[in-house]
Enzyme design. Sequence first.
Site, PDB file in Angstrom:
ATOM      1  N   CYS A  76       0.833  -1.193   0.000  1.00 22.06           N
ATOM      2  CA  CYS A  76       0.000   0.000   0.000  1.00 22.06           C
ATOM      3  C   CYS A  76       0.872   1.250   0.000  1.00 22.06           C
ATOM      4  O   CYS A  76       2.055   1.209   0.297  1.00 22.06           O
ATOM      5  CB  CYS A  76      -0.949   0.053   1.189  1.00 22.06           C
ATOM      6  SG  CYS A  76      -2.088  -1.320   1.319  1.00 22.06           S
ATOM      7  N   LYS A  88       6.876  -4.557  -2.498  1.00 21.96           N
ATOM      8  CA  LYS A  88       8.274  -4.243  -2.193  1.00 21.96           C
ATOM      9  C   LYS A  88       8.507  -4.154  -0.696  1.00 21.96           C
ATOM     10  O   LYS A  88       9.449  -4.719  -0.164  1.00 21.96           O
ATOM     11  CB  LYS A  88       8.654  -2.912  -2.865  1.00 21.96           C
ATOM     12  CG  LYS A  88      10.101  -2.491  -2.631  1.00 21.96           C
ATOM     13  CD  LYS A  88      11.059  -3.424  -3.343  1.00 21.96           C
ATOM     14  CE  LYS A  88      12.499  -2.985  -3.191  1.00 21.96           C
ATOM     15  NZ  LYS A  88      13.420  -3.968  -3.771  1.00 21.96           N
TER      16      LYS A  88
END
Length: 609
Positions: free
Chosen positions: A2, A604
Site C-alpha cells: 500500500c 516491495k
Amino acid sequence: MCGIVGAIAGRDVVPVLIEGLKRLEYRGYDSSGIAVLDGTQVRRVRRTGRVAEMAQAAQAEQFGATLGIGHTRWATHGGVTEANAHPHISAGVALVHNGIIENHEEQREKLRALGYTFESQTDTEVIAHLIHHHLADAGDLLSALQRTVKELTGAYALAVMSQAEQERFVCARMGCPLLIGVGEGENFVASDVSAIVQATRQVIFLEEGDTAELRRDGVRVFDASDAAVERPLHLSDVSLASLELGPFRHFMQKEIHEQPRALADTIEAAIDAKGFPASLFGPTADAVLRDIEGVQILACGTSYYAGLTARYWIEAIAGLPCSVEIASEYRYRAAYANPKHLIVTISQSGETLDTMEALKYAKSLGHLHTLSICNVPESAIPRASELVCYTRAGAEIGVASTKAFTTQLAVLFQLTMVLGKLQGRISDSEEADYLEQLRFLPGSVQHALNLEPQIMAWAERFSPKENALFLGRGLHYPIALEGALKLKEISYIHAEAYPAGELKHGPLALVDATMPVVVIAPNDRLLEKVKSNMQEVRARGGELFVFADQDSHFSESDGVHVIRTPRHAGVLSPVIHTIPVQLLAYHTALARGTDVDKPRNLAKSVTVE
C-alpha cells in the site's frame, strides 16, 4: 505494501497526488484512488488495476483542488473491488489507511449499533466512521483522529481530510511508515519519500503513536500522549534521477547494473580507513562488539538469504556461533535469549513489520545489543537499534531485490571482519588481504555483468519451463536459494533450491529431461563434491546449467551448459555468483512477458503480517 500520499498547497494538488501514486507503484497494489476538496465538497475517484487507469478517470472529472489524499491498496480485508479501494468516506470525512486493524469487527458492531452502515468489507471504513462519530464531541478533525486511534488495535498509517476543514488535513502513524514533506507554502504526507521527491526533499519522520496536522504554512506534530513535539527535519538523499529508468527497460535491470557502483559506495568507508574499524558500525560499536559471544540474525526473504551467507563467514572467520532465523517464525516461538549475543536485523526498507516485531521480541527476552543493516536512513528498524550500518544501494524500485542484497552481503562481510579482529582471529596481514579482496569486488561484479549476452541465450531455453531446480554447497547454497526465489518471483516458474548434497535425499525424484538444474560451481574445496552431484543429475536425464569460475575446468557437453564467471573470488565469491542468477531470472521473465518490476501478488515493502 500500500501507499499513501497527501498534499495541501496553493496550487492544484491532483498532479502531485497522481505522480506520487505512480512513484509508489513499486510497493505493490491492486487498486488506487484519490479524494480532493473541490470547493466545499469532497470528490473521489477509485479504480481497480493500474494507477494510470485511475488517473484517466480523475482527469475526466476535471478536479481542481488545493487539498487532497491518495492511496494505492494491497487487498487484505475484502477483495479487489472498487468499493474496497481507498479513500473511504464517512459523511464528508475522507481517509486513506495502510496497515491492519485487528479489532475492526468489534468496532464495526459498535458503529452499527450507532446507526452507521458499511459499503465495503474493509477495516479502513471502520476508522472513517469512528472519526466521523468523534467529530461531534471533539469538535475538530485532529481531536477526533486522536480519540479514534486510541480505540484501534493494530498497525496503521492514516491521512484524513474533512469537507468542514478546508485549511488543513491530519495524519497518524503506528506500526506503518509515514513521513511529512515540508515545502514552501505547501506540505505533504507520504509512505516514503519517493512519492514527494518531485516537490520537496525536506522530510520529518513520524514516530510511533504520532499524530500531525498539516497546513499550507506549517506542520504540528503530537506524540502518543497528544503533547506537541518537535521532530527533526531531514534532507533526503533520494533524487529524481534515481527514480527514473534512464536507458534501461526495467528498474530491475537498471538496479542489477548499478551494483558495481552500489558496492563501491557501501565499502568506501572501509577502503578509506584502510581496514575494518568497529566505528563502521557507529561510535559506540567498539565497546558493544568487543564482548559479543555470538550473533543472531533476523530477517525475511532475500535479506534472510544474506544472513545465511553471513553465518558461514561469521563462524569460519570470526569464530563466533551464528544463528539465522526467519523473523516471522522467531517472533512467535519461545526463543532462548543470551544477552551476550548480538541481534542483527536486516531489512532493505527498514520497515518490514515481521523484522521490526522480531526485534522488539528479542529485546523483551533480554537481548541487550542490537544492530540493524538497512538501506533507508531514519526508518523504523534503525531507529529502534543500538547500532546501525546503512547499505548505500540507493533507491531500489523493482520489487525483486538485487542491489540491496549484494550491498547487505558487503556490510555483513565488514561486520565479520570487525568481529574477527575483536576476537583476535584476524591478523594485520590477513586484514590487508581481506581488504584487497573487497577492493576488487566492484570490478569483479562488473565482469560478471558482462556475461549478460550468454545468459540471455539461456533464458530462451528456460522460458517455456514450468519448474527449475537450483543447487549449491556451503557458502553458495544461500545463493542457490536466492536464484530460485528470483526466478519464481518474476518469471512465475516454480523453482526450488537445495544443498547439492541433499539431492539423493528426495529432490532427485523430480529430475528428468524436462527439469533444468542450475548449479553454482565455484572453484572451492567443495568443487569435486558438486561435480559428483552433477553426475547424479545427468544420469537421470536432467539438463544442467552451470555457473562455474573460469578456473573450475568445466567443459560443455550434451545436456551440460556452462557459463564461466570471473576467477574464484575467495570468501566473497557468493557476491559474484549472485549476478548471473539475477540476470537469468530477469531475462527469463522478459522472455515470458511478465511484469518484471511489479510481479503479481507481491509488494516491495511488507508492512503488514
